[in-house]
Enzyme design. Structure first.
Site, PDB file in Angstrom:
ATOM      1  N   TYR A 101       8.911  26.651   1.542  1.00 57.86           N
ATOM      2  CA  TYR A 101       9.727  27.812   1.915  1.00 57.86           C
ATOM      3  C   TYR A 101      11.183  27.429   1.733  1.00 57.86           C
ATOM      4  O   TYR A 101      11.601  26.341   2.134  1.00 57.86           O
ATOM      5  CB  TYR A 101       9.492  28.201   3.385  1.00 57.86           C
ATOM      6  CG  TYR A 101      10.394  29.327   3.868  1.00 57.86           C
ATOM      7  CD1 TYR A 101       9.945  30.636   3.903  1.00 57.86           C
ATOM      8  CD2 TYR A 101      11.707  29.071   4.276  1.00 57.86           C
ATOM      9  CE1 TYR A 101      10.766  31.678   4.321  1.00 57.86           C
ATOM     10  CE2 TYR A 101      12.535  30.107   4.692  1.00 57.86           C
ATOM     11  CZ  TYR A 101      12.061  31.401   4.719  1.00 57.86           C
ATOM     12  OH  TYR A 101      12.886  32.424   5.132  1.00 57.86           O
ATOM     13  N   GLU A 186      15.418  34.658  -0.560  1.00 56.81           N
ATOM     14  CA  GLU A 186      14.283  33.904  -0.014  1.00 56.81           C
ATOM     15  C   GLU A 186      13.196  33.729  -1.066  1.00 56.81           C
ATOM     16  O   GLU A 186      12.884  34.655  -1.820  1.00 56.81           O
ATOM     17  CB  GLU A 186      13.709  34.641   1.195  1.00 56.81           C
ATOM     18  CG  GLU A 186      12.480  33.979   1.811  1.00 56.81           C
ATOM     19  CD  GLU A 186      11.862  34.840   2.894  1.00 56.81           C
ATOM     20  OE1 GLU A 186      12.264  34.685   4.056  1.00 56.81           O
ATOM     21  OE2 GLU A 186      10.988  35.676   2.571  1.00 56.81           O
TER      22      GLU A 186
END
Length: 371
Positions: A101, A186
């Site tokens: 992530y 993201e």
């Protein structure tokens, strides 16, 4: 403004990040053609501005072009997280060795960008324990320097080619964030496939106030029709998923109204701030917008200041007489020209509350009886 996944990946590719081969399509036949072009197996991913698409059935896999056609026909037109799927992204299925992530967003408390990374990708970052998350606040002018890349890689336990790839990616991510006036950039998951790091997903949110200088970005308007109408009136409106329509004057009192409705077990249908001196005509139009959403109850909570109680009362009477109101209305009216407002309402068979929690409790009670 949120970008669809395929738009985010196109943006990533322009900056030199690796993304899966694929294309956005709007029909099953197009999906089959893309699957044949890039080679199966492929992933069919619904393009909606929402997370958790997989759990909602919005992501499917196909081993042949014909299966891709069938999968696309199933996904197109379905509803994912309350949003209708009108397009899908067909892209190559990746061989996944590991998922990371990584994101850059704004930390409002610190008033600075923050880099967030974790070796536990593929899930909501809120579900990852703090000890497995790296957070580094960034100087807006210095950005992501090489020493910071090395530190992040060390804390993630990366080495060799993977560390070099990760260190190459971070400054690019910051460039996108800074140059595109983003509020969020993201990648989740960032997939390690062999020796490559590939952005298997893309979530990009652009600051609405900076869109005037982002002419090369597509314009995505994900507002509901009610939100568009309210915006045209200069009102702050956000659609929610409850059944009690709310109008109040001022952001603070509107948020408090949503909270007290939930306190009594109700569910607000929207956030509508009709403050700032909104006149009778605009208030009447705001009420019409609320009626168009088919709520069970309308709760009007006015603490009159610049917004006058008599104007609100006249607006409510105007809509009732001209358009008709087929749902219960609960109104709390206190402040500027309160007595005149209460008189106008009583003459038209409407009683006003003075205490907010009593009015909220009544609105929730009525919403239950209307079920």
């Amino acid at each position: 403004m949120k970008l669809y996944e395929y738009m985010g990946k196109e943006l990533f590719a322009r900056y030199g990040l690796t993304v899966p081969r694929g294309k956005m399509v709007t029909s099953p036949d197009e999906a089959a053609a893309v699957a044949a072009e890039i080679g199966a197996p492929v992933v069919i991913k619904s393009q909606v501005l929402s997370g958790k698409r997989g759990k909602g059935g919005g992501i499917k896999f196909a081993d042949t072009p014909e299966q891709a056609r069938e999968a696309a026909s199933q996904v197109l037109g379905m509803t994912v997280q309350g949003l209708k799927v009108e397009m899908v992204l067909v892209e190559e299925k990746l061989a996944i060795d590991h998922e990371f992530y990584v994101a850059i967003t704004v930390d409002g408390a610190v008033k600075a960008p923050v880099l967030i990374a974790s070796a536990r990708g593929g899930m909501d970052i809120e579900d990852v324990p703090d000890e497995f998350i790296v957070k580094e606040h960034l100087d807006v002018y210095l950005g992501v320097q090489p020493y910071l890349c090395r530190e992040v890689c060390r804390r993630l336990g990366l080495s060799g080619v993977t560390a070099r790839e990760f260190a190459r990616l971070l400054p690019i991510l910051y460039r996108i964030f800074r140059e595109k006036d983003a509020e969020l950039v993201e990648i989740n998951p960032l997939v390690l496939s062999g020796e490559k790091l590939i952005a298997a997903d893309a979530k990009v949110t652009i600051d609405d106030e900076a869109l005037y200088r982002q002419k090369d970005l597509p314009l995505v308007d994900d507002r509901t029709e009610a939100e568009r109408q309210a915006h045209a009136l200069g009102l702050s409106y956000v659609q929610l998923d409850g059944n009690i329509a709310v109008m109040a004057n001022g952001a603070g009192i509107t948020m408090g109204t949503l909270d007290i409705i939930q306190h009594y077990g109700g569910a607000p249908a929207n956030f509508l701030d009709a403050g700032g001196g909104t006149g009778m005509e605009a208030t009447a139009k705001a009420l019409e917008i609320l009626l168009s959403t088919n709520p069970r109850v309308i709760f009007i909570n006015i603490f009159g200041g610049i917004t006058r109680c008599d104007d609100v009362a006249r607006a409510l009477v105007k809509v009732k007489q001209e358009k008709g109101i087929n749902v219960p209305v609960v109104i709390r009216l206190v402040g500027t020209n309160e007595e005149e407002g209460v008189r106008i309402l009583r003459e038209n068979g409407i009683e006003a509350y003075r205490v907010m929690h009593e009015a909220a409790a009544k609105a929730v009670e009525l919403a239950r009886t209307q079920a």
